[in-house]
Design a protein around this motif. Structure first.
Motif, PDB file in Angstrom:
ATOM      1  N   LEU A 258       0.867  -1.170   0.000  1.00 13.70           N
ATOM      2  CA  LEU A 258       0.000   0.000   0.000  1.00 13.70           C
ATOM      3  C   LEU A 258       0.909   1.227   0.000  1.00 13.70           C
ATOM      4  O   LEU A 258       1.603   1.494   0.988  1.00 13.70           O
ATOM      5  N   ALA A 259       0.914   1.956  -1.100  1.00 15.22           N
ATOM      6  CA  ALA A 259       1.901   3.035  -1.237  1.00 15.22           C
ATOM      7  C   ALA A 259       1.438   4.025  -2.292  1.00 15.22           C
ATOM      8  O   ALA A 259       0.513   3.768  -3.062  1.00 15.22           O
ATOM      9  N   GLY A 260       2.129   5.174  -2.325  1.00 16.24           N
ATOM     10  CA  GLY A 260       1.938   6.144  -3.387  1.00 16.24           C
ATOM     11  C   GLY A 260       0.840   7.153  -3.123  1.00 16.24           C
ATOM     12  O   GLY A 260      -0.131   6.881  -2.424  1.00 16.24           O
ATOM     13  N   SER A 261       1.058   8.324  -3.690  1.00 15.30           N
ATOM     14  CA  SER A 261       0.062   9.399  -3.659  1.00 15.30           C
ATOM     15  C   SER A 261       0.497  10.438  -4.679  1.00 15.30           C
ATOM     16  O   SER A 261       1.574  10.324  -5.283  1.00 15.30           O
ATOM     17  N   ALA A 268       6.516   4.491  -4.349  1.00 17.73           N
ATOM     18  CA  ALA A 268       5.767   3.259  -4.585  1.00 17.73           C
ATOM     19  C   ALA A 268       6.445   2.401  -5.639  1.00 17.73           C
ATOM     20  O   ALA A 268       6.551   1.170  -5.492  1.00 17.73           O
ATOM     21  N   ALA A 269       6.926   3.029  -6.710  1.00 19.61           N
ATOM     22  CA  ALA A 269       7.570   2.279  -7.791  1.00 19.61           C
ATOM     23  C   ALA A 269       8.855   1.617  -7.308  1.00 19.61           C
ATOM     24  O   ALA A 269       9.108   0.438  -7.601  1.00 19.61           O
ATOM     25  N   LEU A 270       9.688   2.349  -6.574  1.00 21.64           N
ATOM     26  CA  LEU A 270      10.944   1.776  -6.082  1.00 21.64           C
ATOM     27  C   LEU A 270      10.682   0.622  -5.125  1.00 21.64           C
ATOM     28  O   LEU A 270      11.375  -0.406  -5.157  1.00 21.64           O
ATOM     29  N   CYS A 271       9.691   0.784  -4.255  1.00 23.02           N
ATOM     30  CA  CYS A 271       9.359  -0.275  -3.306  1.00 23.02           C
ATOM     31  C   CYS A 271       8.948  -1.554  -4.041  1.00 23.02           C
ATOM     32  O   CYS A 271       9.435  -2.648  -3.734  1.00 23.02           O
ATOM     33  N   ALA A 272       8.068  -1.422  -5.030  1.00 19.33           N
ATOM     34  CA  ALA A 272       7.585  -2.585  -5.769  1.00 19.33           C
ATOM     35  C   ALA A 272       8.692  -3.236  -6.587  1.00 19.33           C
ATOM     36  O   ALA A 272       8.804  -4.470  -6.644  1.00 19.33           O
ATOM     37  N   GLN A 273       9.521  -2.421  -7.226  1.00 17.03           N
ATOM     38  CA  GLN A 273      10.599  -2.987  -8.045  1.00 17.03           C
ATOM     39  C   GLN A 273      11.631  -3.713  -7.186  1.00 17.03           C
ATOM     40  O   GLN A 273      12.151  -4.768  -7.575  1.00 17.03           O
ATOM     41  N   ALA A 274      11.930  -3.177  -5.992  1.00 14.88           N
ATOM     42  CA  ALA A 274      12.848  -3.866  -5.088  1.00 14.88           C
ATOM     43  C   ALA A 274      12.257  -5.182  -4.617  1.00 14.88           C
ATOM     44  O   ALA A 274      12.968  -6.173  -4.432  1.00 14.88           O
ATOM     45  N   ALA A 275      10.936  -5.211  -4.429  1.00 20.38           N
ATOM     46  CA  ALA A 275      10.282  -6.454  -4.009  1.00 20.38           C
ATOM     47  C   ALA A 275      10.411  -7.533  -5.077  1.00 20.38           C
ATOM     48  O   ALA A 275      10.656  -8.703  -4.774  1.00 20.38           O
ATOM     49  N   VAL A 276      10.257  -7.143  -6.335  1.00 19.25           N
ATOM     50  CA  VAL A 276      10.426  -8.104  -7.422  1.00 19.25           C
ATOM     51  C   VAL A 276      11.857  -8.612  -7.459  1.00 19.25           C
ATOM     52  O   VAL A 276      12.112  -9.820  -7.582  1.00 19.25           O
ATOM     53  N   LEU A 285       0.711  -4.015  -6.023  1.00 11.02           N
ATOM     54  CA  LEU A 285       0.886  -2.636  -5.583  1.00 11.02           C
ATOM     55  C   LEU A 285      -0.464  -1.935  -5.656  1.00 11.02           C
ATOM     56  O   LEU A 285      -0.999  -1.710  -6.753  1.00 11.02           O
ATOM     57  N   ALA A 286      -1.029  -1.605  -4.503  1.00  5.60           N
ATOM     58  CA  ALA A 286      -2.311  -0.921  -4.437  1.00  5.60           C
ATOM     59  C   ALA A 286      -2.071   0.569  -4.239  1.00  5.60           C
ATOM     60  O   ALA A 286      -1.403   0.978  -3.285  1.00  5.60           O
ATOM     61  N   VAL A 287      -2.615   1.395  -5.148  1.00  9.07           N
ATOM     62  CA  VAL A 287      -2.324   2.832  -5.134  1.00  9.07           C
ATOM     63  C   VAL A 287      -3.628   3.621  -5.300  1.00  9.07           C
ATOM     64  O   VAL A 287      -4.626   3.098  -5.830  1.00  9.07           O
ATOM     65  N   PRO A 288      -3.659   4.871  -4.859  1.00  8.15           N
ATOM     66  CA  PRO A 288      -4.844   5.706  -5.082  1.00  8.15           C
ATOM     67  C   PRO A 288      -5.188   5.782  -6.567  1.00  8.15           C
ATOM     68  O   PRO A 288      -4.297   5.781  -7.431  1.00  8.15           O
ATOM     69  N   GLU A 289      -6.474   5.867  -6.855  1.00  6.09           N
ATOM     70  CA  GLU A 289      -6.921   5.804  -8.253  1.00  6.09           C
ATOM     71  C   GLU A 289      -6.363   6.949  -9.091  1.00  6.09           C
ATOM     72  O   GLU A 289      -6.093   6.764 -10.283  1.00  6.09           O
ATOM     73  N   ASP A 290      -6.118   8.128  -8.468  1.00 12.22           N
ATOM     74  CA  ASP A 290      -5.662   9.255  -9.281  1.00 12.22           C
ATOM     75  C   ASP A 290      -4.209   9.107  -9.744  1.00 12.22           C
ATOM     76  O   ASP A 290      -3.781   9.792 -10.671  1.00 12.22           O
ATOM     77  N   VAL A 291      -3.438   8.220  -9.109  1.00  9.94           N
ATOM     78  CA  VAL A 291      -2.061   7.998  -9.578  1.00  9.94           C
ATOM     79  C   VAL A 291      -1.897   6.618 -10.211  1.00  9.94           C
ATOM     80  O   VAL A 291      -0.783   6.242 -10.616  1.00  9.94           O
ATOM     81  N   TYR A 292      -3.005   5.879 -10.304  1.00  4.98           N
ATOM     82  CA  TYR A 292      -2.921   4.545 -10.903  1.00  4.98           C
ATOM     83  C   TYR A 292      -2.344   4.563 -12.321  1.00  4.98           C
ATOM     84  O   TYR A 292      -1.447   3.752 -12.632  1.00  4.98           O
ATOM     85  N   ALA A 325       2.958  -7.747   4.022  1.00  3.66           N
ATOM     86  CA  ALA A 325       2.485  -6.468   3.489  1.00  3.66           C
ATOM     87  C   ALA A 325       3.484  -5.374   3.834  1.00  3.66           C
ATOM     88  O   ALA A 325       4.095  -5.385   4.906  1.00  3.66           O
ATOM     89  N   VAL A 326       3.631  -4.441   2.899  1.00  2.42           N
ATOM     90  CA  VAL A 326       4.398  -3.218   3.134  1.00  2.42           C
ATOM     91  C   VAL A 326       3.428  -2.055   3.071  1.00  2.42           C
ATOM     92  O   VAL A 326       2.679  -1.921   2.094  1.00  2.42           O
ATOM     93  N   ILE A 327       3.442  -1.210   4.091  1.00  2.00           N
ATOM     94  CA  ILE A 327       2.496  -0.111   4.173  1.00  2.00           C
ATOM     95  C   ILE A 327       3.240   1.189   4.397  1.00  2.00           C
ATOM     96  O   ILE A 327       4.007   1.305   5.354  1.00  2.00           O
ATOM     97  N   GLY A 328       3.038   2.160   3.474  1.00  2.00           N
ATOM     98  CA  GLY A 328       3.502   3.500   3.789  1.00  2.00           C
ATOM     99  C   GLY A 328       4.329   4.284   2.801  1.00  2.00           C
ATOM    100  O   GLY A 328       4.270   5.511   2.809  1.00  2.00           O
ATOM    101  N   PRO A 329       5.162   3.687   1.934  1.00  2.00           N
ATOM    102  CA  PRO A 329       6.031   4.519   1.091  1.00  2.00           C
ATOM    103  C   PRO A 329       5.237   5.494   0.225  1.00  2.00           C
ATOM    104  O   PRO A 329       4.431   5.087  -0.612  1.00  2.00           O
ATOM    105  N   GLY A 330       5.447   6.790   0.437  1.00  2.00           N
ATOM    106  CA  GLY A 330       4.784   7.814  -0.364  1.00  2.00           C
ATOM    107  C   GLY A 330       3.284   7.860  -0.211  1.00  2.00           C
ATOM    108  O   GLY A 330       2.588   8.432  -1.057  1.00  2.00           O
ATOM    109  N   LEU A 331       2.741   7.311   0.856  1.00  2.00           N
ATOM    110  CA  LEU A 331       1.294   7.164   0.990  1.00  2.00           C
ATOM    111  C   LEU A 331       0.585   8.467   1.338  1.00  2.00           C
ATOM    112  O   LEU A 331      -0.589   8.655   1.008  1.00  2.00           O
ATOM    113  N   GLY A 332       1.264   9.378   2.004  1.00  2.00           N
ATOM    114  CA  GLY A 332       0.625  10.583   2.504  1.00  2.00           C
ATOM    115  C   GLY A 332       0.052  10.350   3.895  1.00  2.00           C
ATOM    116  O   GLY A 332      -0.012   9.219   4.384  1.00  2.00           O
TER     117      GLY A 332
END
Length: 503
Positions: A258-261, A268-276, A285-292, A325-332
Motif C-alpha cells: 500500500l503506497a503512493g500518492s 511506490a515504484a521503487l518499493c515494488a521494483q525492489a520487491a520483485v 501494488l495498491a495505489v490511489p486511483e488518481d495515480v494509478y 504487506a508493506v504499508i507506507g512509502p509515499g502514501l501521505g
C-alpha cells in the motif's frame, strides 16, 4: 560477531587473571604487540602521500617546500604515544617500548631511549610532527566527558603529520553506545583488544574508530558469555535457502504493498521494483486511483498495479491473501491514508512492514501497534523514530533506544541510518554494509520492498538479511557508479548480485 560491553570485558579480564593464572602484564604486552604490528604496517606519510601536515618551524612559519623536503629526507619513522592513567595507558607505554625494539614498562622504555613525560599544554609544539600518534589515553571504562587536558590531548592526536591509531576504543568514545563524550579522538585504525565493543560500530563511534582490527591478546574465549545483547552482522553467517527445482510462483510468497500518492509515485515504484528483485513470487501494488495510470505505466511488468477500492473493507479483502504487506512509502498522511493503515494493521495477520507515512500515521495511534497480534516490522529513520518514541534528537544511544522501543511495543525495529540497528527479542544487530551514496530519497523505499519480499517468502531473519543485502547492493552500485552519482534505482538493479553472494 558478538560485541561485548565494558562490564563483560572487565569480568573476562578478571577471570583470565584470577581463574586461569594469566599475568596481567602478559596481557598488556600482548596488547602492545598487536598495536605495534598495525603501526608498523602503515605506510610512512610524506610528500605526495596521505597524511595531514599541520606543523610549523621553530620560528613559527609554515615550512617552505624546500624545508619540507629536507625534513622528510633527514627524519626516521617517528611516533608519539598519548598515555592515560589506567591499563590503557600501560598498553601505550608498552607499545612505545616495543616500537623502539627493546625487550616492567616505564623503566625499560627509558632504557630504550624513549621519554615518558607529563603532558604540558603550554608547549604544544613539542608534540608534533610525528608519523604515528598512538592514542592510549582511556579505554572501555570511560563513561564521562574528557577533562580539559585530556580533551586537548585528544584533539592534538590529529596535529601529528601522519596516522592516528587508538588502543581498544578511541578516547572519548563510549564503548557501549558510540556516543562522543565531549571530545573524542578520531582514529584511522582502532586496535580493539580481545573482542569487539558496540561503540566501535554504531553512532559517532563508528565514524571515529576508522578501520577496526580485533586483536587476540591471550584471553581464553570460554571466559566470555556465549550470548551478548549486541551482534555485528557477519557475512559468513548469512545465507538464503536454495529454491526447490519444482517450485512455482506461489511458493515464494504474495506481497501486498500500500503506497503512493500524488507527487510521491516514485516511492511506490521503487518499493515494488525492489520487491520483485528480492524474489517475491507475486507483488501487488495498491495505489490511489488518481495515480494509478502513472504507476501502471512506470512499474516493471512483473508488478500487478491495482487502483484502491473506495471501501476500506474491500482494500482489506484485496490484501487478505498476502503472506506479507508493506504499508507506507509515499502514501501521505491524510484521513483516507490513516483509515487504510489502521484497517490493515487491525485486519491482517501476516507480517507487516511499516515504513515512511505508515510510521507517521501509527505514531498517532501507537495503541494499534500494541494491540496487534501479528508480526510488525517498523523501519524508521531517526526523525520518524523521534515521532514514534518521543525521544530527543540526536539519539545518543541508538542501541538502547531501539532495544527499549522493540521490547515495549513487541515489534521488530529497524532504526535506519549509518550502521542500521535491528532490534527484536532483547538483541540488537548492527549492520556494517552501505555507503554515503545511499543517502538519497528512495533508498528507504527500496529497503521496505526488499524486506517485504523476504518476509513474504518466509525467509528466517528477513529484516537482518534485507538490511545487509540492501547495503551490499548499495556498495556494489557505488563501485560501478561512484557515491555521488549512485541512485536508488542503481541500488535496486544490484539486489540480484547481492543475493547471489549469499546463495
Amino acid at each position: 560477531m558478538n560485541l561485548y560491553t565494558a562490564e563483560q570485558m572487565r569480568e573476562a579480564d578478571r577471570r583470565a587473571i584470577e581463574e586461569r593464572g594469566i599475568p596481567s602484564l602478559q596481557l598488556m604486552e600482548n596488547a602492545a604487540l598487536a598495536v605495534v604490528r598495525e603501526v608498523r604496517a602503515l605506510p610512512i606519510p610524506g610528500p605526495g602521500l596521505d597524511g595531514p601536515i599541520g606543523w610549523l618551524t621553530a620560528d613559527g612559519h609554515m615550512p617552505t617546500p624546500e624545508e619540507q623536503a629536507e625534513f622528510w629526507a633527514m627524519r626516521r619513522r617517528s611516533a608519539i604515544v598519548w598515555c592515560g592513567p589506567g591499563n590503557n595507558g600501560g598498553d601505550g607505554v608498552a607499545a612505545a617500548r616495543l616500537l623502539l625494539e627493546s625487550r616492567e614498562m616505564e623503566r625499560l622504555l627509558n632504557q630504550a631511549g624513549g621519554v615518558l613525560e607529563d603532558f604540558d599544554p603550554a608547549h604544544k609544539e613539542q608534540y608534533m610532527p610525528f608519523d604515528v600518534a598512538i592514542d592510549a589515553l582511556f579505554g572501555v571504562g570511560l563513561c564521562r566527558d574528557l577533562g580539559p587536558d585530556a580533551a586537548l590531548a585528544a584533539r592534538m592526536t590529529r596535529w601529528a603529520t601522519g596516522w592516528v591509531v587508538s588502543v581498544d576504543v578511541p578516547s572519548g568514545i563510549h564503548a557501549g553506545t558510540g556516543d562522543v563524550m565531549g571530545t573524542a579522538v578520531r582514529a584511522d585504525v582502532t586496535v580493539t583488544l580481545s573482542q569487539g565493543k558496540p561503540g566501535l560500530y554504531v553512532g559517532q563511534g563508528a565514524v571515529h574508530s576508522g578501520r577496526v582490527v580485533t586483536a587476540d591478546i591471550g584471553i581464553p574465549k570460554d571466559v566470555y558469555p556465549e550470548q551478548t545483547q549486541t551482534v555485528l552482522v557477519d557475512r559468513e553467517g548469512l545465507s538464503l535457502p536454495r529454491r526447490a527445482r519444482d517450485a512455482h510462483k506461489g511458493d515464494f510468497g504474495r506481497l501486498f504493498i500500500l503506497a503512493g500518492s500524488r507527487g510521491c509515485t516514485g516511492a511506490a515504484a521503487l518499493c515494488a521494483q525492489a520487491a520483485v528483485r528480492g524474489g517475491a513470487g507475486l507483488v501487488t501494488l495498491a495505489v490511489p486511483e488518481d495515480v494509478y495510470p502513472i504507476l501502471a505505466a512506470r512499474c516493471c511488468a512483473e508488478v500487478m498495479v491495482q487502483p484502491l477500492p473506495q471501501d476500506s473493507g474491500a482494500v482489506l479483502e484485496l490484501a487478505r491473501g498476502c503472506t506479507a504487506a508493506v504499508i507506507g512509502p509515499g502514501l501521505g498522511r491524510g484521513e483516507r491514508a490513516e483509515q487504510l493503515v489502521l484497517a490493515l494493521m487491525r485486519g491482517l495477520e501476516c507480517p507487516i512492514i511499516l515504513d515512511a507515512d505508515g510510521l507517521n500515521i501509527i505514531s498517532r495511534h501507537i495503541d494499534v501497534l500494541d494491540e496487534r497480534e501479528g508480526a510488525a516490522i517498523l523501519t524508521p529513520h531517526d526523525g520518524e523514530f523521534a515521532r514514534l518514541s518521543g525521544c530527543e534528537l540526536p539519539i545518543r544511544d541508538r542501541l538502547g533506544a531501539a532495544a527499549e522501543f522493540a521490547r515495549r511495543h513487541r515489534c521488530t525495529l529497524v532504526l535506519k541510518g549509518f550502521r542500521t540497528v535491528i532490534s527484536a527479542g532483547g538483541t540488537c544487530v548492527v549492520n556494517p554494509t552501505g555507503n554515503p551514496g545511499m543517502a538519497k530519497g528512495g533508498s528507504g523505499d527500496a529497503l521496505a520492498g526488499l524486506m517485504g519480499a523476504l518476509a513474504a517468502q518466509g525467509v528466517p531473519d528477513a529484516p537482518i538479511l534485507a538490511v545487509w543485502l540492501h547495503g551490499r547492493a548499495g556498495d556494489l552500485a557505488a563501485q560501478d557508479k561512484g557515491e555521488y552519482g549512485l541512485t536508488p534505482s542503481d541500488l535496486v538493479e544490484q539486489i540480484p548480485s547481492a543475493i547471489k553472494e549469499l546463495t
